[in-house]
Design a protein around this motif. Structure first.
Motif, PDB file in Angstrom:
ATOM      1  N   MET A 260      -3.161  -0.208  -0.899  1.00  0.00           N
ATOM      2  CA  MET A 260      -2.438  -1.344  -0.249  1.00  0.00           C
ATOM      3  C   MET A 260      -1.097  -0.810  -0.523  1.00  0.00           C
ATOM      4  SD  MET A 260      -4.482  -4.873  -0.722  1.00  0.00           S
ATOM      5  CE  MET A 260      -3.725  -5.535   1.000  1.00  0.00           C
TER       6      MET A 260
ATOM      7  N   GLU B 149      -0.378   1.367   2.345  1.00  0.00           N
ATOM      8  CA  GLU B 149      -0.146   0.460   3.632  1.00  0.00           C
ATOM      9  C   GLU B 149       1.251   0.116   3.631  1.00  0.00           C
ATOM     10  OE1 GLU B 149      -1.647  -3.464   5.466  1.00  0.00           O
ATOM     11  OE2 GLU B 149      -2.789  -2.780   3.638  1.00  0.00           O
TER      12      GLU B 149
ATOM     13  N   SER C 226      -1.443  -8.813   4.678  1.00  0.00           N
ATOM     14  CA  SER C 226      -2.417  -7.752   4.118  1.00  0.00           C
ATOM     15  C   SER C 226      -3.221  -8.276   2.840  1.00  0.00           C
ATOM     16  CB  SER C 226      -1.857  -6.525   3.801  1.00  0.00           C
ATOM     17  OG  SER C 226      -2.607  -5.587   3.310  1.00  0.00           O
TER      18      SER C 226
ATOM     19  N   SER D  94      -5.908 -11.003   3.434  1.00  0.00           N
ATOM     20  CA  SER D  94      -6.997 -10.631   4.231  1.00  0.00           C
ATOM     21  C   SER D  94      -7.960  -9.815   3.105  1.00  0.00           C
ATOM     22  CB  SER D  94      -6.557  -9.677   5.305  1.00  0.00           C
ATOM     23  OG  SER D  94      -5.913 -10.527   6.247  1.00  0.00           O
ATOM     24  N   LEU D  95      -7.345  -9.300   2.245  1.00  0.00           N
ATOM     25  CA  LEU D  95      -8.255  -8.641   1.359  1.00  0.00           C
ATOM     26  C   LEU D  95      -9.526  -9.101   0.669  1.00  0.00           C
ATOM     27  CD1 LEU D  95      -8.198  -5.693  -0.220  1.00  0.00           C
ATOM     28  CD2 LEU D  95      -6.928  -6.702  -1.989  1.00  0.00           C
TER      29      LEU D  95
ATOM     30  N   ILE E 285     -12.692  -8.145   2.629  1.00  0.00           N
ATOM     31  CA  ILE E 285     -13.105  -6.645   2.084  1.00  0.00           C
ATOM     32  C   ILE E 285     -13.864  -6.564   0.788  1.00  0.00           C
ATOM     33  CG2 ILE E 285     -12.405  -4.425   1.559  1.00  0.00           C
ATOM     34  CD1 ILE E 285     -10.245  -4.789   3.556  1.00  0.00           C
TER      35      ILE E 285
ATOM     36  N   ASP F 205      -1.476  -4.925  10.218  1.00  0.00           N
ATOM     37  CA  ASP F 205      -2.316  -5.379   8.927  1.00  0.00           C
ATOM     38  C   ASP F 205      -3.893  -5.269   9.624  1.00  0.00           C
ATOM     39  OD1 ASP F 205      -0.286  -5.288   7.167  1.00  0.00           O
ATOM     40  OD2 ASP F 205       0.180  -7.462   7.200  1.00  0.00           O
ATOM     41  N   ILE F 206      -4.070  -5.812  10.590  1.00  0.00           N
ATOM     42  CA  ILE F 206      -5.398  -5.761  10.867  1.00  0.00           C
ATOM     43  C   ILE F 206      -5.986  -4.420  11.202  1.00  0.00           C
ATOM     44  CG2 ILE F 206      -6.945  -6.307  13.016  1.00  0.00           C
ATOM     45  CD1 ILE F 206      -5.074  -8.811  13.473  1.00  0.00           C
TER      46      ILE F 206
ATOM     47  N   TRP G 259      -5.037  -1.846   9.752  1.00  0.00           N
ATOM     48  CA  TRP G 259      -5.399  -1.444   8.135  1.00  0.00           C
ATOM     49  C   TRP G 259      -6.480  -2.075   7.530  1.00  0.00           C
ATOM     50  CZ3 TRP G 259      -3.843   2.282   4.423  1.00  0.00           C
ATOM     51  CH2 TRP G 259      -3.090   3.139   5.075  1.00  0.00           C
ATOM     52  N   PHE G 260      -6.691  -3.436   7.737  1.00  0.00           N
ATOM     53  CA  PHE G 260      -7.761  -4.042   7.325  1.00  0.00           C
ATOM     54  C   PHE G 260      -9.222  -3.344   7.710  1.00  0.00           C
ATOM     55  CE2 PHE G 260     -11.264  -7.074   8.297  1.00  0.00           C
ATOM     56  CZ  PHE G 260     -11.267  -7.700   6.964  1.00  0.00           C
TER      57      PHE G 260
ATOM     58  N   ASP H 191     -11.762  -1.366   5.132  1.00  0.00           N
ATOM     59  CA  ASP H 191     -13.189  -1.690   5.014  1.00  0.00           C
ATOM     60  C   ASP H 191     -14.014  -0.592   5.415  1.00  0.00           C
ATOM     61  OD1 ASP H 191     -14.807  -3.924   4.724  1.00  0.00           O
ATOM     62  OD2 ASP H 191     -15.510  -3.416   6.987  1.00  0.00           O
TER      63      ASP H 191
END
Length: 186
Positions: A29, A32, A66, A69-70, A73, A126-127, A129-130, A134
């Protein structure tokens, strides 16, 4: 409370395992956010280049979306996030938190008003990177497990000695989770 499938055996969290996961996701992160800072002047509005407070607000938005949303994951560590659909209240609470922080940033409550296009770019970034995090979490976790194995400690062996018994746990003269500096003379 959630739809995640429990493991067949009880989980025994260890400091080593918790630190390994925290360091792994923390490094990813951080990369990121640093990449967002580097790419921002190339893609975002001129405000990102010219206004330090605007840049800080954009970074705050990027990190907030970000990090919220973690949870999706990390709740399923050994499979893709979609393999076990989260409970509706979890999804709604994370989305609500992200929409609220986006509205706060666009409204200029914490700093200068962010442009809608920049906020949208941040969400898309961010999506992406999500999805990437994952995708790599399992192989990356395996690499960290190999470098920093979770050991079972014998009853008569002190926890701090387990790390020094494994030379592959040493990373740049740093023994993660047990000692901070390795004595170069030993």
């Amino acid at each position: 409370y959630d739809n995640v499938v429990p493991s067949s055996s009880p989980e025994l969290p260890t400091i080593n395992k918790l630190l390994r996961i925290a360091v792994m996701f923390g490094l990813v992160m951080t990369a990121e956010s640093l990449l967002f800072y580097v790419l921002g002047p190339l893609i975002l509005s001129g405000n990102f280049r010219n206004d330090q407070l605007y840049t800080e607000s954009m970074l705050y938005l990027q990190i907030s979306v970000s990090i919220e949303s973690l949870i999706f994951i990390t709740r399923v560590p050994d499979a893709p996030f979609y393999s076990s659909m989260p409970i509706c209240s979890l999804v709604l609470s994370v989305l609500a938190a992200n929409f609220i922080i986006t509205a706060i940033c666009i409204g200029g409550v914490l700093g200068p008003q962010l442009q809608w296009g920049d906020a949208l770019y941040t969400w898309i970034y961010d999506i992406l990177w999500f999805l990437a995090i994952d995708f790599v979490k399992i192989p990356l976790g395996m690499c960290f497990e190999r470098c920093f194995p979770t050991d079972t400690v014998a009853d008569d062996e002190p926890q701090e000695r387990v790390a020094s018994n494994h030379p592959d746990m040493q990373l740049f003269c740093c023994d993660i989770g047990y000692k901070f500096v390795e004595d170069a003379a030993s």
